[in-house]
Design a protein around this motif. Structure first.
Motif, PDB file in Angstrom:
ATOM      1  N   GLY A 120      21.955  32.463  29.741  1.00 54.41           N
ATOM      2  CA  GLY A 120      20.686  31.921  30.212  1.00 54.41           C
ATOM      3  C   GLY A 120      20.475  32.335  31.653  1.00 54.41           C
ATOM      4  N   LYS A 121      19.238  32.181  32.157  1.00 55.47           N
ATOM      5  CA  LYS A 121      18.949  32.589  33.533  1.00 55.47           C
ATOM      6  C   LYS A 121      18.251  31.461  34.288  1.00 55.47           C
ATOM      7  N   VAL A 122      18.632  31.330  35.573  1.00 55.38           N
ATOM      8  CA  VAL A 122      18.016  30.361  36.477  1.00 55.38           C
ATOM      9  C   VAL A 122      17.600  31.079  37.754  1.00 55.38           C
ATOM     10  N   VAL A 123      16.691  30.426  38.469  1.00 54.29           N
ATOM     11  CA  VAL A 123      16.310  30.873  39.807  1.00 54.29           C
ATOM     12  C   VAL A 123      16.738  29.774  40.761  1.00 54.29           C
ATOM     13  N   ASP A 124      17.508  30.150  41.780  1.00 51.68           N
ATOM     14  CA  ASP A 124      17.960  29.136  42.726  1.00 51.68           C
ATOM     15  C   ASP A 124      16.821  28.780  43.687  1.00 51.68           C
ATOM     16  N   PRO A 125      16.954  27.700  44.445  1.00 54.57           N
ATOM     17  CA  PRO A 125      15.867  27.274  45.335  1.00 54.57           C
ATOM     18  C   PRO A 125      15.536  28.279  46.441  1.00 54.57           C
ATOM     19  N   PHE A 126      16.306  29.354  46.553  1.00 57.51           N
ATOM     20  CA  PHE A 126      16.130  30.342  47.613  1.00 57.51           C
ATOM     21  C   PHE A 126      15.585  31.660  47.063  1.00 57.51           C
ATOM     22  N   GLY A 127      15.219  31.646  45.763  1.00 52.53           N
ATOM     23  CA  GLY A 127      14.582  32.795  45.134  1.00 52.53           C
ATOM     24  C   GLY A 127      15.506  33.779  44.459  1.00 52.53           C
ATOM     25  N   HIS A 128      16.813  33.541  44.501  1.00 45.89           N
ATOM     26  CA  HIS A 128      17.752  34.447  43.836  1.00 45.89           C
ATOM     27  C   HIS A 128      17.886  34.068  42.368  1.00 45.89           C
ATOM     28  N   ARG A 129      17.937  35.094  41.526  1.00 45.68           N
ATOM     29  CA  ARG A 129      18.037  34.912  40.081  1.00 45.68           C
ATOM     30  C   ARG A 129      19.499  35.049  39.668  1.00 45.68           C
ATOM     31  N   TRP A 130      19.942  34.135  38.793  1.00 44.24           N
ATOM     32  CA  TRP A 130      21.319  34.108  38.314  1.00 44.24           C
ATOM     33  C   TRP A 130      21.319  34.112  36.795  1.00 44.24           C
ATOM     34  N   ALA A 131      22.081  35.019  36.198  1.00 43.82           N
ATOM     35  CA  ALA A 131      22.361  34.983  34.767  1.00 43.82           C
ATOM     36  C   ALA A 131      23.702  34.272  34.618  1.00 43.82           C
ATOM     37  N   ILE A 132      23.739  33.290  33.755  1.00 46.64           N
ATOM     38  CA  ILE A 132      24.960  32.509  33.534  1.00 46.64           C
ATOM     39  C   ILE A 132      25.402  32.773  32.099  1.00 46.64           C
ATOM     40  N   ALA A 133      26.647  33.226  31.935  1.00 47.89           N
ATOM     41  CA  ALA A 133      27.067  33.675  30.612  1.00 47.89           C
ATOM     42  C   ALA A 133      28.525  33.358  30.327  1.00 47.89           C
ATOM     43  N   SER A 134      28.795  33.231  29.033  1.00 43.56           N
ATOM     44  CA  SER A 134      30.159  33.133  28.507  1.00 43.56           C
ATOM     45  C   SER A 134      30.225  34.018  27.276  1.00 43.56           C
ATOM     46  N   VAL A 135      31.283  34.793  27.156  1.00 38.24           N
ATOM     47  CA  VAL A 135      31.472  35.607  25.957  1.00 38.24           C
ATOM     48  C   VAL A 135      31.864  34.669  24.821  1.00 38.24           C
ATOM     49  N   VAL A 136      31.128  34.744  23.717  1.00 36.05           N
ATOM     50  CA  VAL A 136      31.456  33.921  22.546  1.00 36.05           C
ATOM     51  C   VAL A 136      31.847  34.768  21.344  1.00 36.05           C
ATOM     52  N   ARG A 137      31.482  36.073  21.381  1.00 34.45           N
ATOM     53  CA  ARG A 137      31.865  37.011  20.326  1.00 34.45           C
ATOM     54  C   ARG A 137      32.194  38.343  20.974  1.00 34.45           C
ATOM     55  N   SER A 138      33.342  38.900  20.667  1.00 40.27           N
ATOM     56  CA  SER A 138      33.696  40.223  21.179  1.00 40.27           C
ATOM     57  C   SER A 138      33.238  41.261  20.171  1.00 40.27           C
ATOM     58  N   LEU A 139      32.439  42.205  20.639  1.00 40.86           N
ATOM     59  CA  LEU A 139      31.903  43.245  19.768  1.00 40.86           C
ATOM     60  C   LEU A 139      32.384  44.609  20.237  1.00 40.86           C
ATOM     61  N   SER A 140      32.629  45.488  19.280  1.00 36.00           N
ATOM     62  CA  SER A 140      32.941  46.873  19.621  1.00 36.00           C
ATOM     63  C   SER A 140      31.640  47.529  20.087  1.00 36.00           C
ATOM     64  N   PRO A 141      31.735  48.673  20.750  1.00 32.61           N
ATOM     65  CA  PRO A 141      30.499  49.357  21.161  1.00 32.61           C
ATOM     66  C   PRO A 141      29.562  49.653  19.980  1.00 32.61           C
ATOM     67  N   SER A 142      30.112  50.053  18.835  1.00 32.36           N
ATOM     68  CA  SER A 142      29.241  50.352  17.679  1.00 32.36           C
ATOM     69  C   SER A 142      28.625  49.068  17.111  1.00 32.36           C
ATOM     70  N   GLU A 143      29.372  47.973  17.104  1.00 29.48           N
ATOM     71  CA  GLU A 143      28.805  46.693  16.650  1.00 29.48           C
ATOM     72  C   GLU A 143      27.702  46.231  17.603  1.00 29.48           C
ATOM     73  N   MET A 144      27.924  46.428  18.900  1.00 38.03           N
ATOM     74  CA  MET A 144      26.915  46.038  19.872  1.00 38.03           C
ATOM     75  C   MET A 144      25.655  46.888  19.721  1.00 38.03           C
ATOM     76  N   GLN A 145      25.811  48.185  19.485  1.00 33.50           N
ATOM     77  CA  GLN A 145      24.639  49.052  19.290  1.00 33.50           C
ATOM     78  C   GLN A 145      23.872  48.642  18.039  1.00 33.50           C
ATOM     79  N   ALA A 146      24.588  48.340  16.950  1.00 41.30           N
ATOM     80  CA  ALA A 146      23.917  47.899  15.720  1.00 41.30           C
ATOM     81  C   ALA A 146      23.173  46.584  15.958  1.00 41.30           C
ATOM     82  N   ALA A 147      23.779  45.671  16.711  1.00 40.62           N
ATOM     83  CA  ALA A 147      23.125  44.397  17.030  1.00 40.62           C
ATOM     84  C   ALA A 147      21.901  44.625  17.901  1.00 40.62           C
TER      85      ALA A 147
END
Length: 158
Positions: A120-147
């Motif tokens: 998900g993404k938030v904007v802090d009160p100072f205008g900076h954008r932050w993406a907040i993430a956790s890996v929940v599925r590990s994908l190979s490069p070919s699986e990621m491309q198919a997705a």
């Protein structure tokens, strides 16, 4: 004379350097929102922070007060930023909620993404954008491309 490392201890090769309006408030926000720990802080004659460094997890971020006279502008002065700081955390939902409670605004709610992150993404009160993430599925490069191909096939055509 003792040899000095070209990269300061604790830093990585690439270090974000954020510019904000009201660096004192920004440091307080980053502590509350992301668990930041301030490691350095220098003030100018006017008492404003001219340089600070803090850590979030194992990463260092530098911070300074905007100084328009020297062409140093914050995202709020510019009206936006194209930069997104990507923050990996153990639990994206918890970290996202903590950032919102600390004063960030929602740019994109946390959701499962095709590349395997809970993200998900938030904007802090100072205008900076932050993406907040956790890996929940590990994908190979070919699986990621198919997705990616499957996700983009659903995109509306303009």
């Amino acid at each position: 004379m003792t040899a000095t490392s070209p990269i300061p201890s604790g830093f990585h090769s690439v270090t974000p350097h954020l510019v904000v309006y009201d660096a004192v408030a920004a440091l307080d926000f980053y502590k509350r929102a992301f668990g930041a720990v301030v490691t350095h802080r220098l003030t100018g004659p006017d008492g404003k922070i001219i340089y600070a460094a803090f850590t979030i997890g194992d990463s260092v971020i530098m911070l300074g007060e905007e100084c328009r006279d020297y062409g140093v502008f914050s995202p709020t002065a510019l009206g936006n930023t194209p930069v997104v700081i990507h923050l990996y955390v153990p639990n994206a939902d918890d970290a996202f909620e903590k950032a919102i409670l600390a004063g960030a605004t929602i740019e994109m709610p946390v959701q499962e993404m095709f590349w395997g992150d809970r993200y998900g993404k938030v904007v802090d009160p100072f205008g900076h954008r932050w993406a907040i993430a956790s890996v929940v599925r590990s994908l190979s490069p070919s699986e990621m491309q198919a997705a990616a191909d499957a996700a983009m096939a659903c995109e509306p055509k303009v």
